[in-house]
Each structure stands twice: as C-alpha cells, then as structure tokens.
Motif scaffolding. Structure first.
Motif, mmCIF file in Angstrom:
data_model
loop_
_atom_site.group_PDB
_atom_site.id
_atom_site.type_symbol
_atom_site.label_atom_id
_atom_site.label_comp_id
_atom_site.label_asym_id
_atom_site.label_seq_id
_atom_site.Cartn_x
_atom_site.Cartn_y
_atom_site.Cartn_z
ATOM 1 N N ARG A 54 0.805 -1.206 0.000
ATOM 2 C CA ARG A 54 0.000 0.000 0.000
ATOM 3 C C ARG A 54 0.837 1.253 0.000
ATOM 4 N NH1 ARG A 54 -5.138 -0.474 -1.701
ATOM 5 N NH2 ARG A 54 -5.772 -2.588 -1.228
ATOM 6 N N PRO A 55 0.321 2.420 -0.513
ATOM 7 C CA PRO A 55 1.117 3.647 -0.547
ATOM 8 C C PRO A 55 1.457 4.148 0.849
ATOM 9 C CG PRO A 55 -1.162 4.087 -1.141
ATOM 10 C CD PRO A 55 -0.991 2.599 -1.076
ATOM 11 N N HIS A 56 2.628 4.709 0.971
ATOM 12 C CA HIS A 56 3.115 5.168 2.267
ATOM 13 C C HIS A 56 2.489 6.489 2.669
ATOM 14 C CE1 HIS A 56 5.881 5.822 5.530
ATOM 15 N NE2 HIS A 56 6.308 6.932 4.990
ATOM 16 N N ARG A 57 2.346 7.400 1.763
ATOM 17 C CA ARG A 57 1.781 8.705 2.064
ATOM 18 C C ARG A 57 1.267 9.326 0.778
ATOM 19 N NH1 ARG A 57 5.351 12.620 0.372
ATOM 20 N NH2 ARG A 57 7.446 11.899 -0.065
ATOM 21 N N THR A 58 0.515 10.372 0.924
ATOM 22 C CA THR A 58 0.013 11.089 -0.237
ATOM 23 C C THR A 58 0.575 12.491 -0.227
ATOM 24 O OG1 THR A 58 -1.947 11.790 0.974
ATOM 25 C CG2 THR A 58 -2.129 9.785 -0.338
ATOM 26 N N GLU A 228 2.577 -2.778 -11.378
ATOM 27 C CA GLU A 228 3.707 -3.548 -11.886
ATOM 28 C C GLU A 228 4.426 -2.726 -12.946
ATOM 29 O OE1 GLU A 228 2.882 -6.161 -15.646
ATOM 30 O OE2 GLU A 228 1.653 -6.969 -14.034
ATOM 31 N N VAL A 229 5.615 -3.203 -13.341
ATOM 32 C CA VAL A 229 6.314 -2.667 -14.502
ATOM 33 C C VAL A 229 6.185 -3.703 -15.600
ATOM 34 C CG1 VAL A 229 8.507 -1.838 -15.432
ATOM 35 C CG2 VAL A 229 7.939 -1.418 -13.030
ATOM 36 N N TYR A 230 5.768 -3.264 -16.793
ATOM 37 C CA TYR A 230 5.577 -4.189 -17.912
ATOM 38 C C TYR A 230 6.755 -3.989 -18.866
ATOM 39 C CZ TYR A 230 2.908 -6.975 -21.275
ATOM 40 O OH TYR A 230 2.476 -7.960 -22.124
ATOM 41 N N SER A 247 3.387 -5.328 -6.037
ATOM 42 C CA SER A 247 4.313 -4.672 -5.103
ATOM 43 C C SER A 247 3.739 -3.371 -4.549
ATOM 44 C CB SER A 247 5.648 -4.381 -5.795
ATOM 45 O OG SER A 247 6.294 -5.580 -6.164
ATOM 46 N N TRP A 248 2.777 -2.796 -5.240
ATOM 47 C CA TRP A 248 2.033 -1.629 -4.763
ATOM 48 C C TRP A 248 0.678 -1.644 -5.458
ATOM 49 C CZ3 TRP A 248 5.294 -1.437 -8.840
ATOM 50 C CH2 TRP A 248 4.913 -0.734 -9.979
ATOM 51 N N THR A 249 -0.194 -0.740 -5.079
ATOM 52 C CA THR A 249 -1.488 -0.604 -5.734
ATOM 53 C C THR A 249 -1.702 0.842 -6.141
ATOM 54 O OG1 THR A 249 -2.611 -0.247 -3.611
ATOM 55 C CG2 THR A 249 -2.547 -2.510 -4.456
ATOM 56 N N PHE A 274 6.757 4.783 -4.965
ATOM 57 C CA PHE A 274 5.380 5.265 -4.999
ATOM 58 C C PHE A 274 5.175 6.185 -3.805
ATOM 59 C CE2 PHE A 274 0.780 5.138 -4.447
ATOM 60 C CZ PHE A 274 0.357 5.319 -5.764
ATOM 61 N N ASP A 275 4.816 7.429 -4.092
ATOM 62 C CA ASP A 275 4.696 8.452 -3.053
ATOM 63 C C ASP A 275 5.957 8.523 -2.195
ATOM 64 O OD1 ASP A 275 2.248 9.431 -3.815
ATOM 65 O OD2 ASP A 275 1.103 8.134 -2.470
ATOM 66 N N GLY A 276 7.112 8.419 -2.864
ATOM 67 C CA GLY A 276 8.388 8.593 -2.186
ATOM 68 C C GLY A 276 8.931 7.371 -1.481
ATOM 69 N N ARG A 277 8.203 6.270 -1.479
ATOM 70 C CA ARG A 277 8.648 5.051 -0.796
ATOM 71 C C ARG A 277 9.018 3.998 -1.829
ATOM 72 N NH1 ARG A 277 6.212 0.214 1.164
ATOM 73 N NH2 ARG A 277 4.175 0.887 0.367
ATOM 74 N N GLN A 278 10.188 3.391 -1.699
ATOM 75 C CA GLN A 278 10.571 2.348 -2.649
ATOM 76 C C GLN A 278 9.657 1.141 -2.472
ATOM 77 O OE1 GLN A 278 14.786 1.410 -3.120
ATOM 78 N NE2 GLN A 278 14.265 -0.766 -3.396
ATOM 79 N N VAL A 279 9.052 0.719 -3.593
ATOM 80 C CA VAL A 279 8.105 -0.398 -3.542
ATOM 81 C C VAL A 279 8.536 -1.577 -4.402
ATOM 82 C CG1 VAL A 279 6.112 1.039 -2.960
ATOM 83 C CG2 VAL A 279 6.714 0.699 -5.381
#
Length: 331
Positions: A54-58, A228-230, A247-249, A274-279
C-alpha cells in the motif's frame, strides 16, 4: 550622602531595535503575501497475454470525491519542480505546437488524440492536467470488437530537447503524478506511462528492436489495482514480462499520487518508488539494453490487451500531471 543619580541622556538619530525589527518583519510579510506561490511554466499498441504495500503517504490533502470526472475544486499551491530535474513538463496548452516542442513529441507513434484533453486543475504546475478518457469496453486501437475508443499514446525524443547527455547516460529517472477518481473501474488491466529506448514503434508489441518499462495496473487474486512494470526488451518475444506485480497498488481515491522509476542501462536494473517510498526493485530485468540509448517518455495508457473484454463497463477517466526527467533519483 550619595549624590543624586543622573538620568542617562537619550541619543538622537537612532531607532529602537525592537521597532525596527517589527517593521522589518511586517515589511517582509507584506512582500511575501504580494508575491504569492510560484508556478513553473509548462515547457504501438501492443499485444497482451490473458490475465488470469500500500502507498506510504500522499502528496495532497483529501478532495471531495464524487462520481463526476471533473477536476478537484481546490488544492494546495502547485508543487515545485523536483530537485535535480533536467527537464519538466506540464499540460498547459496541450496539443499546441509550442507544447509539442516543449515536450519533444516525436512525429510518429501517436494515436488517441481525441481522448486526451487538457483539464484545468489546481495544485499542479501550469494549472493544467491531462485528462484521459477510456470508453466503455475500450482497449488498444488494434481491438476489433471494441464499440468505443479509449486512452492514447505518444513518445518524446530526448535529443530533440537538446538532452543528448540523458539519452546516452547510464541511468534515467522518470517521475510524474496520477489521479484516479473514486470508484474507478479497473477492468482487467491497463497500461500507464514509462520510459523507452530504441526506434519508436519497436519498444512494445511483437517487434522488439527497442525496449520499454511502462507501468501497468492488473487484476490478480481479487485485487483489481495491482501495480507492476511491464517490460519489453530485444531479447523478448511476443508479450512483455510482468515485473513486481502487486508490489504496490494504484488507489482510486481522487487524490494525486507520485510514481517514479529509475532505469539503469548498464545493469538492467529497474527501481520504483510510490509516493516517495521504494516499492519495487528488479535487478537485471532489462539486461542487454546497454547499447540502446534512452529515447524518452513513452506516454502510453489504455485498457488491455486488445479486446473489449479488457475494458471498463462504463466510461472512465484518469488525470496526469507534473512529468520530469533526471539522471538520478528525484524524490
């Protein structure tokens, strides 16, 4: 008896420090209020295999969530350009010749212009975002059973922007913001912008003379918005490779979120924040691209796959803003 104490004489022509300090502070506050917040000026469809943190922050506070696909009514002041960005672009004047030059849009490989429009938006540089429309049961332009169109695609060229040093560099970092309205219908899966290298038109699909690292959302195990990365590389055949699925949503909360990817041509590593956090970190996932220069941004978004079954049940929208490129991590 002691002589009476004499009163100290006041020196003329000198201001009192407290008064001067108060006046200076007031003046500075007045100047700050007058200046206001600064804003920065805006400078092939592919085949898809069937789909089975899940995202760490917005970065922005909540905005009203309504079904209507309209820009938020209010938001904080525009975000400044990321530190160290070699290039940044917004969507004010989208589609104009001035905008195309500022982005270095390539002359080929574009489609879906009718579903990409400029939308007034507070809280982003230039005061405008790119609104993407995805028609009901829409997919890639190669779809033969789709009743409606959706999404769009264009590529940028680093060399036309005078950024040959980025094109031939070891690493390139892409950062941008995306917003999905509340209640967003994810369908089966879909593409989101990433990076590419090599000839335009050969970075995806069945022709792999180049490479690409677009983001995707994909439903899996009851979760419709897995990130994901495609990945496409010259070594691949047919469909691309899923990297980091789940790995994230991608939250459909009508808030702006920041996504960032760093590609290393020498090692083939791809790293995602994602939002500054490595996912996600994928060592060597694009190995073998060292001799292929970075092309630029592969702005590519649509549902699919290439069949109507991939698309949403009704018309959907997504919003994009504040793209930037750098030789290193930007967050």
């Amino acid at each position: 008896m002691h002589p009476p104490a004499s009163r100290p004489r006041r020196r003329r022509g000198r201001s009192r420090p407290a008064v001067a300090t108060a006046l200076t502070a007031a003046a500075l506050l007045a100047l700050d209020a007058a200046a206001g917040p600064a804003t920065a000026a805006a400078p092939a469809a592919d085949r898809q295999a069937p789909a089975t943190s899940r995202p760490h922050r917005t970065t922005q506070p909540p905005t009203p969530t309504t079904p209507a696909p309209t820009p938020t009514a209010s938001a904080p002041a525009p975000a400044p350009a990321p530190t160290g960005a070699a290039w940044s672009g917004g969507f004010a004047g989208y589609g104009s010749e001035t905008w195309r030059r500022a982005w270095g849009v390539a002359g080929s490989g574009s489609w879906g212009g009718g579903d990409l429009t400029e939308a007034a938006e507070t809280g982003v540089r230039g005061g405008a975002a790119l609104r993407v429309r995805y028609g009901a049961r829409s997919s890639a332009p190669s779809c033969t059973d789709c009743a409606d169109t959706g999404g769009g695609q264009f590529s940028t060229d680093l060399r036309s922007l005078g950024l040959a040093d980025l094109a031939t560099g070891r690493t390139l970092d892409l950062r941008y913001r995306v917003r999905f309205p509340a209640g967003h219908d994810w369908g089966k899966a879909g593409k989101l912008p990433g990076l590419y290298g090599g000839p335009i038109g050969e970075a995806s699909g069945g022709n792999h003379g180049g490479w690409s690292t677009r983001f995707m959302w994909r439903g899996r195990n009851g979760v419709p918005d897995n990130g994901e990365v495609y990945v496409y590389t010259p070594a691949g055949e047919g469909y691309g490779v899923d990297s980091g699925l789940g790995s994230w949503t991608w939250p459909a909360d009508d808030r702006w979120h920041t996504v960032e990817q760093l590609v290393d041509r020498t090692t083939g590593d791809v790293t995602v924040w994602f939002d500054g956090r490595q996912v996600h970190s994928a060592p060597g996932v694009v190995a073998g691209i060292g001799s292929i220069p970075f092309g630029g941004i592969f702005f590519s978004t649509f549902y699919g796959g290439h069949e109507a079954a991939w698309g949403p049940a009704s018309v959907q929208y997504a919003y994009f803003a504040d793209f930037s490129l750098s030789a290193g991590v930007q967050h």
